[in-house]
Design a protein around this motif. Structure first.
Motif, short mmCIF file in Angstrom:
data_model
loop_
_atom_site.label_atom_id
_atom_site.label_comp_id
_atom_site.label_asym_id
_atom_site.label_seq_id
_atom_site.Cartn_x
_atom_site.Cartn_y
_atom_site.Cartn_z
N LEU A 63 -13.49 -27.16 -3.26
CA LEU A 63 -13.56 -26.45 -4.52
C LEU A 63 -14.31 -27.43 -5.65
O LEU A 63 -14.82 -26.92 -6.35
N VAL A 64 -13.66 -28.76 -5.85
CA VAL A 64 -14.19 -29.45 -6.66
C VAL A 64 -15.64 -29.72 -6.65
O VAL A 64 -16.37 -29.22 -7.58
N PRO A 65 -16.37 -30.16 -5.80
CA PRO A 65 -17.78 -30.18 -5.86
C PRO A 65 -18.61 -28.83 -5.87
O PRO A 65 -19.58 -28.84 -6.60
N PHE A 66 -17.95 -27.78 -5.17
CA PHE A 66 -18.61 -26.68 -5.33
C PHE A 66 -18.67 -26.08 -6.82
O PHE A 66 -19.68 -25.60 -7.44
N LEU A 67 -17.40 -26.09 -7.42
CA LEU A 67 -17.26 -25.64 -8.76
C LEU A 67 -17.87 -26.58 -9.91
O LEU A 67 -18.77 -26.10 -10.71
N THR A 68 -18.13 -27.90 -9.47
CA THR A 68 -18.79 -29.01 -10.35
C THR A 68 -20.20 -28.53 -10.28
O THR A 68 -20.96 -28.55 -11.50
N LEU A 79 -16.02 -3.95 3.79
CA LEU A 79 -16.71 -4.62 2.47
C LEU A 79 -18.01 -4.26 2.20
O LEU A 79 -18.40 -4.02 1.08
N ARG A 80 -18.87 -3.99 3.10
CA ARG A 80 -20.18 -3.81 3.01
C ARG A 80 -20.68 -2.66 2.13
O ARG A 80 -21.56 -2.59 1.33
N PRO A 81 -19.91 -1.47 2.18
CA PRO A 81 -20.44 -0.41 1.26
C PRO A 81 -20.21 -0.72 -0.07
O PRO A 81 -20.71 0.17 -0.98
N HIS A 82 -19.36 -1.69 -0.37
CA HIS A 82 -18.94 -1.84 -1.76
C HIS A 82 -19.72 -3.07 -2.37
O HIS A 82 -19.53 -3.42 -3.55
N ALA A 83 -20.56 -3.60 -1.59
CA ALA A 83 -21.03 -5.17 -1.96
C ALA A 83 -22.59 -5.07 -2.15
O ALA A 83 -23.16 -4.34 -1.21
N ASP A 84 -22.97 -5.81 -3.06
CA ASP A 84 -24.55 -6.25 -3.05
C ASP A 84 -24.70 -7.22 -1.90
O ASP A 84 -26.05 -7.06 -1.42
N VAL A 85 -24.05 -7.94 -1.67
CA VAL A 85 -24.21 -9.22 -0.63
C VAL A 85 -22.95 -9.45 0.01
O VAL A 85 -21.76 -9.20 -0.49
N VAL A 86 -22.69 -9.62 1.30
CA VAL A 86 -21.59 -10.07 1.88
C VAL A 86 -22.09 -11.41 2.43
O VAL A 86 -22.85 -11.52 3.22
N LEU A 87 -21.27 -12.55 2.13
CA LEU A 87 -21.36 -13.68 2.57
C LEU A 87 -20.26 -14.22 3.47
O LEU A 87 -19.07 -13.73 3.22
N THR A 88 -20.46 -15.32 4.23
CA THR A 88 -19.23 -15.76 5.04
C THR A 88 -18.25 -16.46 4.34
O THR A 88 -17.10 -16.29 4.42
N ASP A 89 -18.65 -17.29 3.19
CA ASP A 89 -17.64 -17.69 2.41
C ASP A 89 -18.43 -18.03 0.87
O ASP A 89 -19.57 -18.05 0.88
N ILE A 90 -17.82 -18.65 -0.18
CA ILE A 90 -18.07 -18.54 -1.49
C ILE A 90 -19.29 -19.96 -1.56
O ILE A 90 -20.08 -19.84 -2.25
N GLY A 91 -19.38 -20.86 -0.29
CA GLY A 91 -20.04 -21.74 -0.42
C GLY A 91 -21.45 -21.34 -0.40
O GLY A 91 -22.40 -22.19 -0.67
N HIS A 92 -21.81 -19.99 0.14
CA HIS A 92 -23.15 -19.64 0.10
C HIS A 92 -23.80 -18.83 -1.12
O HIS A 92 -24.78 -18.59 -1.18
N ILE A 93 -22.85 -18.96 -2.16
CA ILE A 93 -23.22 -18.39 -3.40
C ILE A 93 -24.48 -19.09 -4.16
O ILE A 93 -25.46 -18.30 -4.56
N PRO A 94 -24.63 -20.23 -4.18
CA PRO A 94 -25.49 -20.97 -4.95
C PRO A 94 -26.90 -20.80 -4.41
O PRO A 94 -28.00 -20.38 -5.23
N ALA A 95 -27.14 -20.64 -3.00
CA ALA A 95 -28.31 -20.14 -2.53
C ALA A 95 -28.70 -18.67 -2.83
O ALA A 95 -29.82 -18.32 -3.15
#
Length: 234
Positions: free
Chosen positions: A110-115, A214-230
């Motif tokens: 989390l620290v590098p991700f949030l940084t 989850l898919r019907p309620h989401a704009d995107v489904v990711l494996t984990d939060i680490g894929h959010i920056p991309a």
């Protein structure tokens, strides 16, 4: 070269199953909780497991468990149904105190991700159906409390998901239009709350819910939060 335009200016995270892997933390905690409350009584153990929708053999919550996305109060009411004579208020306090010390397994470091997100000027918040006390304890244990501009539990005065209140409170606190915020969560409660608030919604698969839920309620489904920056710039 200009940076690509990003989709959002704020991220509001659920806690359990999103910032922290759900089963590694909470299924383990629940197994210990059941043993403590049962006190060696097999019938009480079975009743607790049945009410909590907890598979004793597998050591995991079933996806149907009302505790997964419920508030601490709702979890206490669930446990109380298996323990006649125990006061819900006492159990609520017990659950808050024991869950606050449950070791957390970070979904990603989390620290590098949030940084990196803060370095991009992204406003960050947490909205959980846990207590605010529990949220601050877990974030503090991970050493990441200071990254968040907003931390709310179900008892912080903004309501509980799937009500959009916590989402709208974050947008106000961050000075952002809801449409420029993404609600990030592992449950339909998270995503329904985000959409009701007019936010973008990101589902992650680090909780008990599966892709089809989850898919019907989401704009995107990711494996984990680490894929959010991309995702933010694609």
């Amino acid at each position: 070269m200009n940076k690509p335009a990003r989709k959002i200016d704020g991220l509001l995270f659920d806690k359990d199953g999103t910032l922290f892997d759900f089963h590694t933390t909470w299924s383990t905690w629940a197994g210990g909780l059941i043993e403590d409350l049962a006190g060696g009584d097999a019938d009480v153990r079975a009743r607790l497991a049945r009410e909590m929708h907890y598979d004793l053999a597998a050591g995991r919550f079933a996806p149907t468990s009302p505790i997964i996305a419920g508030t601490n109060r709702e979890a206490a009411e669930c446990v109380a149904r298996a323990l006649p004579g125990r006061e819900v208020a006492d159990l609520e306090l017990y659950l808050m105190q024991t869950s606050a010390t449950a070791p957390q397994a970070e979904a990603v470091p989390l620290v590098p991700f949030l940084t990196a997100l803060k370095g991009e000027g992204i406003a960050l918040g947490v909205a959980t159906n846990d207590t605010e006390y529990g949220a601050r304890a877990h974030l503090g244990e991970a050493g990441v409390t200071g990254f968040f501009d907003f931390i709310a539990g179900f008892d912080s005065g903004h309501g509980a998901k799937p009500d959009p209140g916590p989402c709208l409170a974050f947008a106000r606190a961050a000075g952002l239009a809801p449409a420029r915020v993404a609600m990030v969560g592992d449950s339909t409660h998270d995503l329904i709350a985000g959409r009701a608030a007019g936010m973008q919604t990101i589902a992650v698969l680090t909780g008990p819910a599966g892709l089809d839920d989850l898919r019907p309620h989401a704009d995107v489904v990711l494996t984990d939060i680490g894929h959010i920056p991309a995702w933010m710039t694609t």
